[in-house]
Design a protein around this motif. Structure first.
Motif, PDB file in Angstrom:
ATOM      1  N   THR A   3       3.809   0.242  14.235  1.00 22.49           N
ATOM      2  CA  THR A   3       3.350   0.854  13.000  1.00 22.49           C
ATOM      3  C   THR A   3       2.085   0.145  12.514  1.00 22.49           C
ATOM      4  O   THR A   3       1.772  -0.971  12.942  1.00 22.49           O
ATOM      5  N   PHE A   4       1.403   0.784  11.592  1.00 21.60           N
ATOM      6  CA  PHE A   4       0.201   0.208  10.976  1.00 21.60           C
ATOM      7  C   PHE A   4       0.535  -1.157  10.364  1.00 21.60           C
ATOM      8  O   PHE A   4      -0.165  -2.137  10.599  1.00 21.60           O
ATOM      9  N   LEU A  35      -1.648   0.785   1.843  1.00 20.89           N
ATOM     10  CA  LEU A  35      -0.252   1.227   1.863  1.00 20.89           C
ATOM     11  C   LEU A  35       0.314   1.513   0.480  1.00 20.89           C
ATOM     12  O   LEU A  35       1.401   2.088   0.361  1.00 20.89           O
ATOM     13  N   THR A  83      -5.315   3.142  15.122  1.00 27.70           N
ATOM     14  CA  THR A  83      -4.197   3.341  14.210  1.00 27.70           C
ATOM     15  C   THR A  83      -4.702   3.585  12.794  1.00 27.70           C
ATOM     16  O   THR A  83      -4.154   4.420  12.067  1.00 27.70           O
ATOM     17  N   THR A  84      -5.749   2.873  12.404  1.00 28.28           N
ATOM     18  CA  THR A  84      -6.342   3.036  11.068  1.00 28.28           C
ATOM     19  C   THR A  84      -6.901   4.445  10.904  1.00 28.28           C
ATOM     20  O   THR A  84      -6.678   5.092   9.881  1.00 28.28           O
ATOM     21  N   LYS A  86      -5.929   7.130  12.422  1.00 26.96           N
ATOM     22  CA  LYS A  86      -4.802   8.058  12.307  1.00 26.96           C
ATOM     23  C   LYS A  86      -4.179   7.971  10.922  1.00 26.96           C
ATOM     24  O   LYS A  86      -3.786   8.997  10.347  1.00 26.96           O
ATOM     25  N   TYR A  87      -4.098   6.770  10.391  1.00 23.19           N
ATOM     26  CA  TYR A  87      -3.475   6.571   9.082  1.00 23.19           C
ATOM     27  C   TYR A  87      -4.286   7.257   7.981  1.00 23.19           C
ATOM     28  O   TYR A  87      -3.702   7.794   7.048  1.00 23.19           O
ATOM     29  N   SER A  90      -3.282  10.694   7.267  1.00 23.87           N
ATOM     30  CA  SER A  90      -1.979  10.923   6.622  1.00 23.87           C
ATOM     31  C   SER A  90      -2.049  10.774   5.098  1.00 23.87           C
ATOM     32  O   SER A  90      -1.085  11.049   4.409  1.00 23.87           O
TER      33      SER A  90
END
Length: 91
Positions: A3-4, A35, A83-84, A86-87, A90
């Motif tokens: 996960t991030f 987050l 990952t960043t 992709k986050y 979201s």
């Protein structure tokens, strides 16, 4: 799949182990902002942008971490960059 949050914690730990405490703390702070779902999307996206910028070989990638090969370190930063990105989608 990592996960991030786990990835940030791992990279911050690597930075601390290499003696880059300030950079580890900054990275963790930016991740905490990203987050924090009580913050506006713009603030969270800005924090993610700052994390993404740090993944560059001329920023965190320029650090020497004796416990990792350069290839492994750059690989971790590249994974964090992906990952960043992709986050961001979201939010």
């Amino acid at each position: 799949m990592t996960t991030f949050s786990e990835l940030i914690a791992s990279i911050a730990s690597d930075l601390r182990q290499g003696g880059f405490i300030k950079d580890a703390d900054e990275l963790q702070h930016l991740a905490d902002l990203a987050l924090d779902q009580t913050l506006l999307a713009d603030a969270r996206n800005e924090a993610l942008k700052q994390i993404e910028m740090r993944c560059h070989v001329k920023w965190l990638g320029d650090f020497y971490l004796p416990h990792l090969s350069q290839k492994d370190w750059w690989g971790r930063l590249e994974k964090l960059s992906r990952t960043t990105k992709k986050y961001v989608q979201s939010i």
